[in-house]
Structures are given as structure tokens and as C-alpha cells.
Design an enzyme around this catalytic site. Structure first.
Site, PDB file in Angstrom:
ATOM      1  N   ASP A  85      31.090  44.990  39.830  1.00 23.37           N
ATOM      2  CA  ASP A  85      31.858  45.082  38.591  1.00 23.37           C
ATOM      3  C   ASP A  85      32.721  43.874  38.284  1.00 23.37           C
ATOM      4  O   ASP A  85      33.118  43.110  39.165  1.00 23.37           O
ATOM      5  CB  ASP A  85      32.719  46.341  38.586  1.00 23.37           C
ATOM      6  CG  ASP A  85      33.625  46.477  39.808  1.00 23.37           C
ATOM      7  OD1 ASP A  85      33.302  45.887  40.860  1.00 23.37           O
ATOM      8  OD2 ASP A  85      34.654  47.171  39.715  1.00 23.37           O
ATOM      9  N   GLU A 143      34.406  48.732  42.197  1.00 26.51           N
ATOM     10  CA  GLU A 143      35.462  48.424  43.168  1.00 26.51           C
ATOM     11  C   GLU A 143      36.827  48.344  42.507  1.00 26.51           C
ATOM     12  O   GLU A 143      37.844  48.636  43.126  1.00 26.51           O
ATOM     13  CB  GLU A 143      35.155  47.100  43.882  1.00 26.51           C
ATOM     14  CG  GLU A 143      36.067  46.788  45.045  1.00 26.51           C
ATOM     15  CD  GLU A 143      37.409  46.169  44.635  1.00 26.51           C
ATOM     16  OE1 GLU A 143      38.434  46.499  45.275  1.00 26.51           O
ATOM     17  OE2 GLU A 143      37.436  45.378  43.667  1.00 26.51           O
TER      18      GLU A 143
END
Length: 396
Positions: A85, A143
Site C-alpha cells: 500500500d 500496512e
């Protein structure tokens, strides 16, 4: 340098241009947590091209790939992890590979982590006759968004079937000189919990305070009480309360009905973490009762303390010196920042290390900033280090 270290170093150098290409591709097309669809598809196509076994769409967009060593029977299962991400940051680097997705940016180095892990897959595939056991490669979603993709991925049937003996991750660090690696045994990164507070009462004209409850004043007092509670809590470990958002949509003469407050609590003490969150909840109840307003407190599940395995870190530092040289490996100070990799450390031995990307002459900006960039030469170090650690640990 032993023979395997020499081979991996040569292969990392050969893959340098490809690693840069991969990193820049990911950088141009960032996606937010749990929405990393194109990123995940791109990685799957890469794995298909290499003929690597994998399972996709785990916890939404996650991928777990694996390579079985052919050196001999037995051996350990070693997992290497990277994150998918990006962040809601508008890029300001002006580089040719600037983000094409407006308002989104790989401002934390996850693009390079993915690129290096893909290189490690290529190296491990080429060297499968050189190791026993199994190499597992985790591309993890989310995350950056609590409760984090690590916890969700660990709950999948695919992950539970792995039973890793060790999980390794790296993270780039601008504060560390380029091409160096850094390690710390034991507690390394703090726990992190978010506070979301909403105060709702009677708004009104600021000149007529007797006809309203003053949510701005109440919120201000609440922040002070929370901060005092954090400062007074007795613990041998650091404990931090930070309030980063206080929103009161009123005007010079208008007291708003609602005030929103957001903050974070961080510590290296799990007992203190539990205690202080309970204390803060009680303070909210006290202020609510005292001022006759409604106070809603939401504390989403956060990240625990990241604890590196002492013995594996000691061995990892020795291995990193073997492939990089004694002068290129250093110890690290603890950090109050947090990482959802900590969830893995609750159940498995882990090694979370840093790869330096700092270069003073390039004026690099820090993590999570619009100007963040990196010395891309450092990816050779990160690639060869994580590959060497993974392969060597299958037999240690």
C-alpha cells in the site's frame, strides 16, 4: 565472503536495472490500503512469468508465493515480507516517475520493498538447488491502516498452512546512510493506538454562553486531562500521547454542536498500553458526566510492540556483515514509530531490519512527506541482504 554471498551479490547487481524499473512502476501507480488491486495483479503476472507457485487475493489483495529448496530434505521455512500500500499524500518530487494517481504516493518506500522482494524471488528461484527447506514470499496489503493487513493475512488458511520458522522484513530508512543495514534485537518499534473522540452538546451564540454547552472548552479541557494522565502514568518505558486533530466547525461567534478530536498513544510497555487506554476511557466518562454532554470514544485495534528475536538478530547481523562488510552493518536505536509487522512478532520469531537510503548530496526528504525519494543504489544492498538472510536461514 563465502561462495553463496558472492553468487547472490553478483545476481543482485545483474538485477539492479530491473529492480529500479519495478520500483518506479509501483511508484507511478500507488494504491491505498486494501485497494491495491492493480499492484497485486502486476505482481501475479510477474510470478506467472517466472513460473512461481502462489496464492492471491488473500485478505483482499495479498499474495503468498513459495519456492521449495532442492539441496536436501528438511530445512526451515523462512518467510520474507513486503507491503503493497501507498499513502494519501500528494507527491512533490517532480521526478519523471512521479505518481500518476492524483493525491496518492508511495511515500514510505513500499514500492522499493516490493521491487526488492520480487528480485529476491528471482534469485531464490535461480538458486533453489543451493538451499533446503522453503522460501515464502509475502506481499501484504494494508500496512498503513489499522488494524493492518498482517493480522488479517495471518488469519487466512494459506498463511496458517505455512508455519514459518522465521519471518524477515526490511524497511528503508532515510536516517541511515545509503547501502548500510541496521538491526536491533528485542523491542524495536512502539505499539500504536488511535483515539477518535466526538463531543456532542448544545451549540449556540458565543455571546450567550448560558444557553449552550461549550464543546470547544470541554474538548480543550479533555485534551489537557488526557495528556496529564499520560504524563503521570508510572512506567519504565516511554509513553506518548499525541493529539493531531481538533476540529470545531464554529465561527467567531458560534459555538458548534460537535467537536472532533483525534490522537495516538504509543509505548513499549504492553501493560501500560492496556492501562492507559482504560484510564483515558474513564476520563472521557468523567468529563461527559461533569459537563452533561455526550462523549463518544473509539479506539480501533492498533499495532502491538514490535519485538525482534534476540538470537536471530544476532545471527542476521553476522550474515549481513558476511555479504556487506563489517563497516556496513550497524545497531539501531528504538523508534516510537510503529509497524503492523509487529503482529507477526506476537506469534513467530521475526527479524525486522533497516536498509539505509540516505545520501546527503541528494537532499532526500523523510518518510511520509510529499518530497520523499531515495538513493536507488541502496536497493542492491536491500536485495542481496534479504535474499542472503532468507536462503542461509533455511539451514541454520
Amino acid at each position: 565472503m563465502d561462495r553463496l554471498a558472492e553468487i547472490i551479490t553478483a545476481k543482485a547487481n545483474e538485477l539492479f536495472d530491473e529492480t529500479i524499473r519495478l520500483r518506479r512502476h509501483f511508484h507511478m501507480y500507488p494504491e491505498l490500503s486494501f485497494r491495491e488491486y492493480e499492484t497485486s495483479d502486476y505482481i501475479c503476472r510477474y510470478l506467472d512469468k517466472l513460473g512461481i507457485d502462489y496464492t492471491a487475493k488473500l485478505a483482499g489483495t495479498g499474495i503468498i508465493a513459495w519456492i521449495n529448496g532442492e539441496k536436501k530434505a528438511g530445512g526451515k521455512t523462512i518467510a520474507l515480507r513486503a507491503e503493497l500500500d501507498a499513502l494519501p499524500v500528494k507527491e512533490a518530487t517532480g521526478l519523471p516517475w512521479t505518481s500518476r494517481n492524483e493525491g496518492l504516493m508511495h511515500a514510505c518506500g513500499h514500492d522499493s520493498h516490493m521491487a526488492m522482494l520480487m528480485g529476491a524471488i528471482k534469485i531464490s528461484s535461480d538458486l533453489r538447488k543451493e538451499f533446503a527447506g522453503k522460501m515464502v514470499f509475502i506481499f501484504q496489503p494494508g500496512e498503513e491502516l489499522a488494524p493492518g493487513g498482517a493480522k488479517m493475512l495471518m488469519e487466512t488458511e494459506t498463511f496458517r498452512g505455512i508455519s514459518p520458522d522465521l519471518i524477515i522484513a526490511q524497511h528503508v530508512l532515510p536516517d541511515l546512510p545509503s547501502v548500510m543495514t541496521g538491526f536491533r534485537a528485542g523491542k524495536y518499534m512502539a505499539s500504536s493506538d488511535e483515539l477518535h473522540i466526538t463531543i456532542t452538546g448544545r451549540g449556540g451564540h458565543a455571546a450567550l454562553p448560558e444557553k449552550s454547552s461549550d464543546q470547544v472548552l470541554i474538548g480543550s479541557e479533555l485534551v489537557i486531562r488526557l495528556r496529564e494522565a499520560a504524563d503521570k502514568y508510572k512506567t519504565d518505558e516511554p509513553l506518548v500521547l499525541g493529539i493531531g486533530s481538533f476540529i470545531a466547525r464554529g465561527a467567531t461567534n458560534i459555538i458548534p454542536d460537535k467537536v472532533s478530536i483525534k490522537g495516538t498513544v504509543r509505548t513499549f510497555d504492553e501493560k501500560a498500553r492496556k492501562d492507559i487506554l482504560g484510564i483515558m476511557a474513564e476520563i472521557c466518562r468523567e468529563v461527559e458526566k461533569e459537563y452533561r454532554v455526550r462523549i463518544e470514544l473509539d479506539i480501533p485495534e492498533g499495532y502491538p510492540v514490535l519485538v525482534n528475536d534476540d538470537e536471530y538478530v544476532r545471527m542476521a547481523m553476522d550474515l549481513a556483515k558476511e555479504i556487506n562488510g563489517d563497516d556496513m552493518v550497524t545497531g539501531l536505536e528504538r523508534r516510537m514509530s510503529s509497524e503492523d509487522f509487529a503482529h507477526y512478532s506476537l506469534k513467530y520469531p521475526v527479524v525486522f531490519f533497516r536498509t539505509g537510503i540516505g545520501a546527503e548530496t541528494e537532499g532526500l526528504s523523510g518518510l511520509h512527506t510529499p518530497g520523499f525519494t531515495m538513493d536507488e543504489k541502496a536497493m542492491i544492498t536491500g536485495l542481496k541482504t534479504i535474499s542472503y538472510l532468507g536462503i542461509r536461514f533455511t539451514e541454520i
